[in-house]
Design an enzyme around this catalytic site. Sequence first.
Site, PDB file in Angstrom:
ATOM      1  N   ARG A  90       0.837  -1.202   0.000  1.00 26.00           N
ATOM      2  CA  ARG A  90       0.000   0.000   0.000  1.00 26.00           C
ATOM      3  C   ARG A  90       0.871   1.251   0.000  1.00 26.00           C
ATOM      4  O   ARG A  90       1.833   1.336   0.758  1.00 26.00           O
ATOM      5  CB  ARG A  90      -0.939   0.021   1.201  1.00 26.00           C
ATOM      6  CG  ARG A  90      -2.105   0.993   1.041  1.00 26.00           C
ATOM      7  CD  ARG A  90      -3.099   0.866   2.170  1.00 26.00           C
ATOM      8  NE  ARG A  90      -3.638  -0.472   2.341  1.00 26.00           N
ATOM      9  CZ  ARG A  90      -4.661  -0.773   3.110  1.00 26.00           C
ATOM     10  NH1 ARG A  90      -5.266   0.199   3.789  1.00 26.00           N
ATOM     11  NH2 ARG A  90      -5.093  -2.018   3.221  1.00 26.00           N
ATOM     12  N   SER A  93      -8.223   0.000   0.197  1.00 28.08           N
ATOM     13  CA  SER A  93      -9.205  -0.147   1.271  1.00 28.08           C
ATOM     14  C   SER A  93      -9.830   1.192   1.644  1.00 28.08           C
ATOM     15  O   SER A  93     -10.495   1.832   0.838  1.00 28.08           O
ATOM     16  CB  SER A  93      -8.553  -0.821   2.479  1.00 28.08           C
ATOM     17  OG  SER A  93      -9.487  -1.084   3.495  1.00 28.08           O
ATOM     18  N   HIS A  94      -9.607   1.636   2.890  1.00 22.84           N
ATOM     19  CA  HIS A  94     -10.260   2.834   3.422  1.00 22.84           C
ATOM     20  C   HIS A  94      -9.437   4.103   3.219  1.00 22.84           C
ATOM     21  O   HIS A  94      -9.873   5.190   3.623  1.00 22.84           O
ATOM     22  CB  HIS A  94     -10.504   2.652   4.923  1.00 22.84           C
ATOM     23  CG  HIS A  94      -9.231   2.468   5.702  1.00 22.84           C
ATOM     24  ND1 HIS A  94      -8.602   1.250   5.802  1.00 22.84           N
ATOM     25  CD2 HIS A  94      -8.466   3.350   6.397  1.00 22.84           C
ATOM     26  CE1 HIS A  94      -7.508   1.388   6.528  1.00 22.84           C
ATOM     27  NE2 HIS A  94      -7.402   2.656   6.892  1.00 22.84           N
ATOM     28  N   LYS A 103      -3.912  -6.486  -1.960  1.00 25.29           N
ATOM     29  CA  LYS A 103      -4.149  -7.467  -0.908  1.00 25.29           C
ATOM     30  C   LYS A 103      -3.973  -8.849  -1.537  1.00 25.29           C
ATOM     31  O   LYS A 103      -4.654  -9.188  -2.507  1.00 25.29           O
ATOM     32  CB  LYS A 103      -5.557  -7.323  -0.330  1.00 25.29           C
ATOM     33  CG  LYS A 103      -5.772  -6.040   0.468  1.00 25.29           C
ATOM     34  CD  LYS A 103      -7.175  -6.016   1.081  1.00 25.29           C
ATOM     35  CE  LYS A 103      -7.380  -4.780   1.947  1.00 25.29           C
ATOM     36  NZ  LYS A 103      -8.723  -4.745   2.574  1.00 25.29           N
ATOM     37  N   ASP A 108     -16.654   0.611   3.853  1.00 21.60           N
ATOM     38  CA  ASP A 108     -15.382   1.235   3.521  1.00 21.60           C
ATOM     39  C   ASP A 108     -15.138   1.119   2.021  1.00 21.60           C
ATOM     40  O   ASP A 108     -15.987   0.635   1.267  1.00 21.60           O
ATOM     41  CB  ASP A 108     -14.234   0.644   4.347  1.00 21.60           C
ATOM     42  CG  ASP A 108     -13.830  -0.759   3.921  1.00 21.60           C
ATOM     43  OD1 ASP A 108     -14.600  -1.423   3.215  1.00 21.60           O
ATOM     44  OD2 ASP A 108     -12.726  -1.198   4.317  1.00 21.60           O
ATOM     45  N   ASP A 151     -13.245  -0.663  -0.131  1.00 21.19           N
ATOM     46  CA  ASP A 151     -13.282  -1.933  -0.868  1.00 21.19           C
ATOM     47  C   ASP A 151     -14.393  -2.845  -0.371  1.00 21.19           C
ATOM     48  O   ASP A 151     -14.489  -4.002  -0.788  1.00 21.19           O
ATOM     49  CB  ASP A 151     -11.930  -2.643  -0.817  1.00 21.19           C
ATOM     50  CG  ASP A 151     -11.476  -3.018   0.587  1.00 21.19           C
ATOM     51  OD1 ASP A 151     -11.945  -2.390   1.554  1.00 21.19           O
ATOM     52  OD2 ASP A 151     -10.651  -3.937   0.718  1.00 21.19           O
ATOM     53  N   ASP A 163     -15.120  -4.524   2.232  1.00 24.50           N
ATOM     54  CA  ASP A 163     -14.987  -5.725   3.062  1.00 24.50           C
ATOM     55  C   ASP A 163     -15.353  -5.432   4.514  1.00 24.50           C
ATOM     56  O   ASP A 163     -15.469  -6.352   5.320  1.00 24.50           O
ATOM     57  CB  ASP A 163     -13.586  -6.335   2.967  1.00 24.50           C
ATOM     58  CG  ASP A 163     -12.479  -5.409   3.459  1.00 24.50           C
ATOM     59  OD1 ASP A 163     -12.745  -4.206   3.697  1.00 24.50           O
ATOM     60  OD2 ASP A 163     -11.330  -5.879   3.592  1.00 24.50           O
ATOM     61  N   ARG A 164     -15.549  -4.139   4.828  1.00 23.34           N
ATOM     62  CA  ARG A 164     -15.958  -3.738   6.178  1.00 23.34           C
ATOM     63  C   ARG A 164     -17.272  -2.980   6.113  1.00 23.34           C
ATOM     64  O   ARG A 164     -17.509  -2.201   5.201  1.00 23.34           O
ATOM     65  CB  ARG A 164     -14.893  -2.865   6.846  1.00 23.34           C
ATOM     66  CG  ARG A 164     -13.663  -3.621   7.257  1.00 23.34           C
ATOM     67  CD  ARG A 164     -12.771  -2.763   8.103  1.00 23.34           C
ATOM     68  NE  ARG A 164     -12.275  -1.601   7.371  1.00 23.34           N
ATOM     69  CZ  ARG A 164     -11.882  -0.471   7.942  1.00 23.34           C
ATOM     70  NH1 ARG A 164     -11.972  -0.323   9.249  1.00 23.34           N
ATOM     71  NH2 ARG A 164     -11.410   0.520   7.215  1.00 23.34           N
ATOM     72  N   HIS A 209     -14.180  -5.697  10.692  1.00 21.35           N
ATOM     73  CA  HIS A 209     -14.061  -6.953   9.942  1.00 21.35           C
ATOM     74  C   HIS A 209     -14.799  -8.053  10.704  1.00 21.35           C
ATOM     75  O   HIS A 209     -14.589  -8.231  11.909  1.00 21.35           O
ATOM     76  CB  HIS A 209     -12.594  -7.352   9.788  1.00 21.35           C
ATOM     77  CG  HIS A 209     -11.821  -6.494   8.845  1.00 21.35           C
ATOM     78  ND1 HIS A 209     -11.910  -6.625   7.480  1.00 21.35           N
ATOM     79  CD2 HIS A 209     -10.955  -5.481   9.062  1.00 21.35           C
ATOM     80  CE1 HIS A 209     -11.123  -5.745   6.900  1.00 21.35           C
ATOM     81  NE2 HIS A 209     -10.534  -5.027   7.836  1.00 21.35           N
TER      82      HIS A 209
END
Length: 457
Positions: free
Chosen positions: A12, A102-103, A112, A241, A243, A245-246, A328
Site C-alpha cells: 500500500r 481499502s479505506h 491485498k 469502507d 473496498d 470488506d468492512r 471486519h
Amino acid sequence: MLPKIFKAYDVRATHPDPLNEDAAYCVGFGAGQFLQKENDGPGKILVSRDMRPHSPKLAAALIHGIRASGMDVIDLGMADTSFLYFAIPHLDAVGGIQTTASHNPVQYNGFKISGKGARPIGATTGLKEIEQLASDAWGSKREATGSLEELDLWDDYRKHIHTFLPTLNRPLKLYVDASNGMAGKLVPQVFDGVENLEVIKLNFEITGSFVHDPNPLVAENMVPTQEGVRQNAAHLGACFDGDADRCMLVDEQGSIIGCDHLTAWLASHFLKQDPGSTIIYDLRSSKVVEETIKSLGGTPAKSRVGHVFMKALLRETGGVFGGELSGHFYFRDNSFADSGAILLAVALGVLAETDQPLSSIINPLKKYPQSGEINFRTEDKESVLAALKSDYAEGAVIDELDGVSIDAFENKGWWFNVRASNTEPLLRLNAEARDPEALASLLGELKPRLGEEAQGH
C-alpha cells in the site's frame, strides 16, 4: 522504492510515487513466483480491482507480472475484496490479488494478496518472500507466458451471500452509504430485489473520487448514515469502507453499534445453528462478548488484533464466526474470511425475526463503559509496558497475547490493554470498567504514564 510499499499485511502506498505500474509488475511477478512454489507448479491466480482511477492500469501491470512468472490469470474485473475471497476457493485457484487501498484516501492504492483457500498472505506468511522476489525482478520485464481470461461471477456471488440471508419475516428499511466505493456495485448486485427489503442509497456513484474518506471508523464519516437513518425512519443503517470488506452498522435511532456489541448480538444466531461452537473476538472487545458467548453455551476465543490473526484462529479452532473492532467480521462458511456483505445479510435476517427495534436489543449489551482506543505518543514503548506489568500485577491477570492486557475485573472492576504500534512511536490504550467512576479513575491513573495523547486511528 519497493520497501516503501510493502507493509505488514499488504502492499500500500500513494500513486504514482512510490507505487506505479513498474512496481505493480514486480509485485505480480513476485507473487506469481511465490504462489507457484506454494502450489508445487503452475496454476491460476485471480485478480480483481476497486474503483480508484489508477486501479485499472495497476491491475493490468500486476497481471502482466503474474503471467510473466508463468502463472495463468483470471481477471474478475471491478469487485469488492470479499468477492475475491469467495472466488478463490470457488474456482479452486492457487491465490488471488485485489488492487485496492481499502479505506485510504483516493491518492492511495495497493494490493491485498491471498493464497489457496483465501488464506491471507502477510509479513509472517509469505509477504516478505514476495517482496524479495519482487525486488529481484526490478528493472527487467519478461514476456507474459501465462494465459489470461475474464470471468463474471456476480450471479454465483449473490447466491453465496444469500445462503446467509434467510427470507425476511417482516418488511425492513435499510439505509446504506456506499462511500463512493465498491459497495456502490456490491449492494445493488446482491441486495436489490430481496423480498421485504427496501434499500435507500447514498453515495452509490462510482466516480473514482470520494465525497468523504471511505473509512467508517472515523466518526464524522458515519454522520451521513446516522442522519439518513433518522430522516428516513430506517430500521438499520450501514456504511461501507472503500473496498466494501468492512461494514459499520447504525441502529434505528442513528446510534453507531460497536463491533464488539454486534459480535455479542449475532453470537446467538450462530450458536443456534451450531450449538457449542467457538466464536472468535478481538481482545479489545467488551467483557460482554465473552459473557454472552458463555451464557449461550458457546466457546469464546480471544484473538490478537489483525485480520491475519483473526482468520488463523478461526480456522485453527474451527470457529463459526468472529468479530473485530475494526469492522471486519469472519465466517467459517466463507472460507474463514471476512465479508461486509455477509455481515449485513446476517444482521438483516436476525433483525427480521423480531419486532423489537435494534436499539432495544443492543443497548443492554452496552453494560460496561469503555474508553475506546486512545493513542499516546511515546519513544520508550517497551519501558512503559514493563512498568505497567510491574505496577498493576497485584490482584490482576496479565496477558501478553498482543501488547499487555491487565485484567482486574473481578477484584477491582476494570481491565485494560496497551499495544505498541509497529510503525510509529505510539501506544494504543483500550480500557473498560464496571461503572463510569471506575473507568474515569483508571484513565486518570493511566494517561499520564503513557505519554502525550495523540490523534489517529
